[in-house]
Design an enzyme around this catalytic site. Structure first.
Site, mmCIF file in Angstrom:
data_model
loop_
_atom_site.group_PDB
_atom_site.id
_atom_site.type_symbol
_atom_site.label_atom_id
_atom_site.label_comp_id
_atom_site.label_asym_id
_atom_site.label_seq_id
_atom_site.Cartn_x
_atom_site.Cartn_y
_atom_site.Cartn_z
ATOM 1 N N CYS A 1 -9.731 -8.743 1.038
ATOM 2 C CA CYS A 1 -9.338 -10.132 1.286
ATOM 3 C C CYS A 1 -10.271 -10.815 2.279
ATOM 4 C CB CYS A 1 -7.904 -10.180 1.818
ATOM 5 S SG CYS A 1 -6.716 -9.342 0.762
ATOM 6 N N GLN B 1 0.811 -1.217 0.000
ATOM 7 C CA GLN B 1 0.000 0.000 0.000
ATOM 8 C C GLN B 1 0.848 1.271 0.000
ATOM 9 O OE1 GLN B 1 -3.335 0.088 -0.185
ATOM 10 N NE2 GLN B 1 -3.739 -2.089 0.053
#
Length: 364
Positions: free
Chosen positions: A315, A179
């Site tokens: 996820c 990220q």
């Protein structure tokens, strides 16, 4: 559709798409590990992409970059290979309670195979206590693994200091930069996991940076590609897309950062009755984790069909379980269910932010 789920994945950059298209042509199918002319051409494209990715951040300059299927594989590889090769006196892993599942699940695997696993807690701001970290990292620690920018709440951990603590104890330091790469300067780490599709590149490819002087064993065995330590035929198309996305990210880093900051300020001003989860000072502004009492996040997402956002990690989507990240910062299950995650970036417009904020406020 207004897309506000940049932490799950980002739109493919036109430059990345253009770099990939030649490898979908009739003559672009060669195996980059073959010795003939077509294979050498494919290998050259892979090598050029590797160079472009490394050039996008100075922290990648003093080591080698190995392609993987994504950041999840890179994290698994770094942790598993380190622990397998570590001496019996160094069987410890230290990580953080708010890490991505690829780290926490690999740590759980390591514990089942005899490793000593320490999970550092975080405060309500999502940050670790460095004094507590220093007490946990010692001469039995083989590897310390930490995410630079949290995928659910956007908090930026003090990784330069954590890396120094790990090095002083003789442990390797792994940075999950999925990220962060292209958004936040990377720390001086021994191992760094990267992902292409978080920087407007293609899905299905990432990389593991390994600092010079570190010998890493293989996770995947077979043909011995990638320096003999990561087997599997590479895709020149995916590599080229990753490389192009990295170059654009580097070239636009200041422009993108200013744009994202302006959008974040716009969002916060439009949703003043929502509370930010985690630190408001130490965070990546393109990730807003917000909660409002009484709001059902799942219902809100379902209701606003023309706005794409999430309640947390993609996820864990659909699991029905409250986020482990939100629990780690002390939120109740009720507050976790009140939470939405808004992710935005390069291709998000001010008008989209204004429209989405109005729709979210009205629906809430």
């Amino acid at each position: 559709m207004i897309y506000l789920d940049y932490q799950a994945t980002t739109p493919l950059a036109p430059e990345a798409r253009a770099a990939m298209l030649p490898w979908l042509a009739e003559d672009g199918f060669a195996n980059p590990h073959s010795p003939h002319k077509a294979g050498r051409g494919a290998a050259a494209a892979v090598a050029a992409a590797r160079t472009r990715i490394v050039a996008a951040d100075p922290a990648l300059a003093n080591g080698k970059l190995w392609f993987t299927s994504g950041a999840t594989e890179a994290v698994n590889w770094a942790i598993q290979a380190t622990l397998v090769d570590a001496p019996a006196t160094r069987r410890g892993i230290v990580t953080i309670a708010t890490e991505h599942a690829c780290t926490l699940d690999t740590a759980a695997w390591a514990a089942r195979h005899g490793a000593d696993v320490t999970i550092l807690p975080v405060g309500p701001d999502g940050l670790i206590d460095l004094t507590q970290a220093a007490a946990a990292i010692g001469d039995r620690t083989a590897i310390v693994s930490a995410m630079l920018v949290n995928n659910e709440i956007g908090v930026i951990q003090p990784l330069a200091e954590l890396a120094a603590i790990a090095r002083a104890a003789g442990a390797l330091f792994l940075c999950d930069a999925a990220q962060a790469y292209g958004r936040v300067p990377l720390p001086d780490a021994d191992l760094i996991a990267l992902s292409a599709h978080k920087i407007h590149g293609p899905k299905g490819i990432g990389a593991l940076y390994v600092r010079d002087g570190i010998r890493l064993g293989a996770l995947l065995h077979g043909g011995g590609q990638e320096g003999g330590i990561r087997s599997g035929t590479l895709s020149p198309m995916l590599c080229a897309g990753f490389g192009a996305a990295a170059t654009v990210t580097y070239d636009r880093r200041d422009t993108d950062a200013a744009h994202v900051m302006e959008l974040a300020q716009r969002f916060r001003a439009a949703l003043p009755d929502w509370t930010v989860n985690g630190s408001t000072d130490h965070r990546y502004p393109g990730n807003l984790s917000l909660r409002r009492d009484g709001v059902d996040a799942a219902g809100l997402i379902s209701r606003l069909r023309n706005v794409a956002f999430s309640a947390g990690s993609a996820c864990a989507s659909g699991s029905g379980r409250p986020s482990h990240v939100l629990r780690a910062i002390g939120l109740s299950d009720a507050h976790a269910r009140n939470t939405i995650r808004l992710g935005f970036g390069r291709y998000t417009t001010s008008d989209e932010i204004d429209t989405a904020a109005a729709l979210i406020a009205a629906a809430a």
